[in-house]
Design a protein around this motif. Structure first.
Motif: not given
Length: 306
Positions: A45-49, A51-56, A78-85, A270-276
């Protein structure tokens, strides 16, 4: 007690939104249930696919908590935890571990097109993340980071940093890099994995890959290939790969991260295939092409929610 070794098919789960772009947590849970029913050995979860870059940060925490509580140990997550810092990445990784993650996936630190870190800084970065946790770290080696990670350097990270032991290789000539990484790293390379929607799956497994992190739309298809390969029936694995390759290629080259959501919506997962936004909705003709290719294979995703 020996640490578990993770192998097999670990697709990336989409982050599910409603048509207005808000988190759809019920849809998120259904997406995860489908992926488990489709034979995933685990999920990411929370990988680039995702849309982790579009989440708060608050949304990330909500998705993480929702998924890990809902999975409830059925499969490793597996949890993606990428951050620059370094500190932020370490804190994210510790929080993921505390919430029940089996592993964290982390890209090397980068920002934009030009802000990069040298090998010494990258080594220190992963060391600080490792010091904060007790679970494995998967290094995601992908072009989006714009950071060259030579196989000898990756092998050194595995030998010198306690929890660095898995590698998702998504660069050009991935199979060659996997071979070199395995040769140089030896037993320190616990999990050499394939990525990039399985577009190089067979060459990467020929090179020694033991895991595949793909899109989340058709784990059942990827599982058939990987199971055949793992059983030693390479000819059958290659034949199955040829069957599924048109869909893999369509996702990889035409649709990207939207493919999984389109397939899941079509199948009632799922009901919606919306991307951010500012990501654009899939073009109707691309959607038509994707579904045409998928229907020839009859993946579970097109039937699961009907």
């Amino acid at each position: 007690m020996a640490a578990p070794i993770y192998r097999g098919v670990f697709p990336v789960a989409p982050t599910v939104f409603d048509d207005a772009g808000r988190l759809d947590l019920e849809g998120q849970k259904r997406a995860i249930d489908f992926m488990i029913d489709a034979g995933s050995h685990g999920v990411c979860i929370l990988a680039n696919f995702s849309e982790q870059f579009a989440l708060s940060d608050a949304e990330r925490e909500t998705v993480q908590r929702t998924v890990l509580e809902h999975v409830a140990g059925r499969v490793p997550v597996i949890v993606t935890t990428t951050h620059f810092g370094s500190q932020m990445c370490a804190e994210r990784s510790r929080a993921a571990q505390d919430a029940g993650a089996a592993m964290v996936m982390v890209m090397p630190p980068y920002h934009g097109a030009t802000i990069r870190v040298n090998e010494r800084g990258i080594h220190e970065f992963y060391q600080r993340v490792s010091d904060a946790i007790d679970i494995p770290i998967m290094i995601q080696d992908a072009p989006v980071a714009g950071t060259p990670l030579a196989a000898p350097f990756l092998a050194r990270l595995a030998r010198e940093i306690e929890h660095v032991s898995y590698f998702k290789i998504e660069t050009a000539q991935a199979a060659l890099k996997l071979r070199e990484l395995i040769e140089l790293g030896g037993d320190a390379i616990v999990g050499p994995w394939d990525g990039e929607e399985a577009i190089t799956l067979i060459p990467d497994f020929d090179a020694g890959a033991t895991g595949a992190m793909t899109g989340g739309g058709y784990p059942d298809g990827i599982r058939k290939i990987v199971d055949a390969y793992a059983s030693g029936d390479i000819e059958q694995a290659e034949a199955l790969y040829q069957q599924w390759l048109p869909l893999i290629n369509y996702e990889n080259r035409q649709c990207g991260l939207a493919a999984c959501k389109t397939l899941m919506k079509e199948g009632g997962v799922i009901r919606s295939d919306a991307v951010r936004h500012p990501l654009a909705p899939m073009h109707p003709k691309v959607r038509e092409g994707l579904l045409k290719v998928a229907r020839r294979l009859d993946p579970l995703v097109l039937r699961w929610g009907r």
